[in-house]
Every structure is written in structure tokens, then in C-alpha cells.
Design a protein around this motif. Sequence first.
Motif, PDB file in Angstrom:
ATOM      1  N   GLN A 555       0.951  -1.015   0.006  1.00  0.00           N
ATOM      2  CA  GLN A 555       0.039  -0.041  -0.077  1.00  0.00           C
ATOM      3  C   GLN A 555       0.678   1.457  -0.035  1.00  0.00           C
ATOM      4  N   ASP A 556       1.903   1.302   0.640  1.00  0.00           N
ATOM      5  CA  ASP A 556       2.939   2.684   0.677  1.00  0.00           C
ATOM      6  C   ASP A 556       3.346   2.808  -0.662  1.00  0.00           C
ATOM      7  N   VAL A 557       3.247   2.555  -1.398  1.00  0.00           N
ATOM      8  CA  VAL A 557       3.636   2.747  -2.997  1.00  0.00           C
ATOM      9  C   VAL A 557       2.222   2.985  -3.296  1.00  0.00           C
ATOM     10  N   LEU A 558       1.216   2.925  -3.158  1.00  0.00           N
ATOM     11  CA  LEU A 558       0.160   3.783  -3.728  1.00  0.00           C
ATOM     12  C   LEU A 558      -0.520   5.023  -3.805  1.00  0.00           C
ATOM     13  N   LYS A 559       0.912   5.194  -2.008  1.00  0.00           N
ATOM     14  CA  LYS A 559      -0.122   6.725  -1.486  1.00  0.00           C
ATOM     15  C   LYS A 559      -0.041   7.956  -2.213  1.00  0.00           C
ATOM     16  N   PRO A 560       0.818   7.679  -2.823  1.00  0.00           N
ATOM     17  CA  PRO A 560       0.994   9.197  -3.500  1.00  0.00           C
ATOM     18  C   PRO A 560      -0.691   8.986  -5.168  1.00  0.00           C
ATOM     19  N   TYR A 561      -0.813   8.003  -4.729  1.00  0.00           N
ATOM     20  CA  TYR A 561      -2.198   8.157  -6.141  1.00  0.00           C
ATOM     21  C   TYR A 561      -3.501   8.706  -5.293  1.00  0.00           C
ATOM     22  N   ARG A 562      -3.710   8.666  -3.939  1.00  0.00           N
ATOM     23  CA  ARG A 562      -4.579   9.200  -2.903  1.00  0.00           C
ATOM     24  C   ARG A 562      -4.890   9.943  -2.653  1.00  0.00           C
TER      25      ARG A 562
END
Length: 562
Positions: A555-562
Motif C-alpha cells: 500500500q505504501d507505493v500507492l499513497k501518492p495516488y490517493r
Amino acid sequence: MTTASFESRRIGTPLRDNYDVIVIGGGISGAQISRHAAGRGLRTVMFEARDYSSGTSSTTSKMIHGGLRYLEQYDFGVVQEAVKERRYLGIAAPHLVAPRSFMLTAFDWSEPKAPVLGAGVALYETMAWQRNQGQSKENHSPRFRWIPKNQLLKAVPWLDPEGLRGAWRHDDTLNLHAERLLLAIVKAFAADGGTAINHAKVTRILRNEELGRVTGVQVTDQTNGATKEVYAPVVINAAGPWVAQALGDLAEVTKLKVRQSKGVHLLTGDLGSQDGVFVRGKNGKHVIVNPWNGRTLIGPTDTIISGDADDAKAEESDIDLLLETIDSVRAQPLDRKEIISTLVGVRPLVDDGSETYTSSRRFDISDHASVGIDGLVSVSGGKWTTARVMGFKVVEHVIEHQAAFLPPLREFDSRQLPLSTSFGAYESVAASFESALRSYPELDLDEETRVHLARLYGTEHDKVLELVAKHPHLGRRLDAACPDIAAQVVYAVTEEAAVDLADVLDRRIVLGTLGYVNPAAVRRTAEVMAQVSGWSKKLVDAQIQAYLNKQDAIQDVLKPYR
């Protein structure tokens, strides 16, 4: 050293000291090789360092496909072989595969143009002219056809209408639960007398240097460090991206060359279409948009990497590339909040000097007798769809070159042979499920759960229901949004060699394959495992934390997209 720890999670016959063939790797390649070796009457053991399908075999686009895009590379042999194998898998396990229509889109700006695409699809379908023979009627696929723009937008409402011409619709096959399908193949191998052991890492290949041949392997139990030597005149290395690593100190001698290609998928919510879409973005990259289990898979990337395949992970550059590609053909950019998770796999490609995207998905058999290590064979390349025929060819190669060291053999033809867990002589998958609904009628289980169990376990679903009959509390769901029940966790540990929480959540049941698992459901699963595994509270907490940490890292790598 005692074999008790290995035995506790054995699938198949008891572990012995001597075999005819040892197979390294429990992905789809190792499983199919092992199945064919045992089918031919060879005493065979398969060792998997982690868990079955824990590597590349579970991180796919969920397709059993002929490889339409390989026609663009003039790789006709791979396509011809793949369309045959697609049909055989449908016959072998109709409850675990299903037809899936794909829209091959054409825009004004895209290449090749619609008529050329149509010619390619026509050739593809001509190669697959026998596609429905022997298949359950639900798995029959219609002929390809042109879908005009207005009709296409109704089926795939998110496509950008500007410049859209239409699409060629053709049918391939959906791999509904790759992990369960691979496990069914492992069980078929076991039913033919094979031995399969997971969390058992081959740490050394044994050889007699004076005779110039292998004599077996040293294997280490990953759960407790116990070691054992197992002997055989033939060792087949099918460790996928870890094929060179599995050779240990023999890697330099063999000079085996395999390239690693990282494939990343985005897992999103339901994007509103029932059909898959195969599209080339304005950046020239292809993606497959494949609806699956109430989710959608977008990908894969195809990026050359080096180093340990264990270190491969999705990075922002991978996600950006997928988003750039899919957004270029969407009416509106993909809502980033739809992204649930990522899947990352590493494909072992034959090193033929080409870019990874155009690199052939053929397989190579490297017989290391040519460098003075007789009896050692490594397999690289290949793909899910053609793994059965690869297994056949690898075993036939071994038989041809090692006949003096092998016992008398029997005939074995798996092309139209159902897997050991497949339903019997039913006209259709629906009929087999209808029969399954009548099993244990007294149980308080809804129809969705019963069909879910029948699809996942085939003929073994009765054994899961039997657990519920004996212990009704095992009929409760682990999570309200998924029909997995607690009995499946017990069955995974007692009958399917699951060792840790990830084995169960990600590769024995469905819940972990759908993206982020609610921590409450993770705990419920761990507590059921503890009851049959004898875990202490400390170990339960450690297992839960390890699984949550794994999820958080994704999930960490997805944080910039949320």
C-alpha cells in the motif's frame, strides 16, 4: 536427520531417500514436469522453497491464452501450441477456467489498423478451430466478430470515443483461481504416486565429480532448519526466476543465461465492463484490462531487471507507466481511488538477445551434460498456458537421455485427462454445481458459499463441508464481502500443506487475492490456523503482524495516488 518435519506438510506419498527424478520448484513449470514424470512411472519428488505458486505463477493477468500478440512477432509455433493447450486445460479443469471475451480495440491513430488486426484475429481463430471439442458447454467460445463503435461503448463504457473505430471481439480463457488450479495439478501428481513438499529449499545439488553426474540434492526445511539428502540420478531445475540461484555453486559451471522481466499489474475495483479489453496506448505500450472476481486487472508491464527476484516490487515508475497507457484510451482518467493493490511477478525469459516485450515465451531445456554434469537439466522460459506440453517435453528429453538410469516406464497422455479434483461425467459445469448444492443439505450455508466451494475444490468440496458438519462454527465467513469460510482454513492446514498465514490467505482461499484484507479478517484466519497448528498467542500475533506488514508495504507505493 528425521524427515518428520518434511512429512508434516507432504502432499502425496511418504518422503523416501531415493527417487528416479527430483524436481526443484513448485510453480506451474515444476508442477507440470513432476506430474508427467510420475505419470510415466518415475518415482518423483518435487521440492518448493516457499509455497506452491508463491512466485510468478500467481501474479498473472488471470488468463489461459493463446498469445494473440505473438502473431505480431511471427511466433506462430508458440501460438499454435498455446491454443491447443488452452483447450486441454478447459477439459482438465472446467470448474477453474471459463471463457472470456476480449475486445481488441482499434482507434484512428492506432497501429496496426483495424483490417490488419482482423486478419490477425482470423488467423488466430483458424489455429484454434478445435477450441470447443471436448469442452463443457459453458466453456464453448463463439467465432470472432467485429464490434462497431456504438455497441463497443455500451460494453466498455470507459473507452474514449474520440477516434474509436470499434473492436475485434475474440474469446480466450479466464484462469479463475490460478493458485487453486496449480494446486489441483500438484494433487494430480500426488495421485500418480508423486511426493510434493513445500517450504523445502534445495540448498545444494549433489554430484559425483569422478563420474561427472548428479546424485541428488540436499534440502533444508525452511520452518526449522532441518536438512536431508535425497538421492536420484536425475535432477530437473524448474525454479523459474530462481533457476540460476537454485544451481548454487554449479551456476558458474553451467553458464546458464536467463533474463528476468518484472511484470506489474494494478488491481482495481469493478470498472464497469464484463469483457476484457486488449489495447495499445498512445505511448505504444499494450495493456490487458481484465475483469476478474469483482475486480479488474490492468497490466502487465514488462521491464528487464537484475538481482534477486525476491526483491522485485512495484515502483511509482511502473504504476505511472500503466496509468499513462490506460488513461490515453479512456474517456476520463482512471480514478486513482479505484486502485486497490498491485501484483508483481518476475518472468524467467529465454535470453535470446531481444527486448523483453518481444522476447519469445518459448521454453528452453538446458542439459548440463554438455558441461560435464550429466543428469542435471534446467528449464527456463515458458508460460502458464503451455506448461503442460513443456512438462511433457522435458520428461521425454530426460527419458531419452537417461534411459540407462531409469526403470521401465508406462504410457501417459495428459492432453484430455481431467485433474484429480475435477468433477466426473457431467454435461456441464452448472450440472456439477447443481449436484454440489445437494451435498449436506442440513448445513446452514447459502448457495453462494456452496458454489464457491465447488468451484475452488472440485470433488474435494465435500471434505470441506464435512468439516462444517462436524464443527458448525467452521461455516462462518472470514469476511462478509467474500464467501470463504473458516473450514477452508482448517482444510488448508490439515490437507493442503499450508504453513503460514500468507499460504492460506493468498494461495489456498480467495480472500487475499482480492487485495487488501481487513485486519479483523486476518486475525480471524490466524486464530483458526492456531487451533489446528498449535500456535501460541505470541506466534499468532507474529503471523498477523508479518501479514499486515506485507500488505502495508504494497500500500505504501500507492499513497501518492490517493
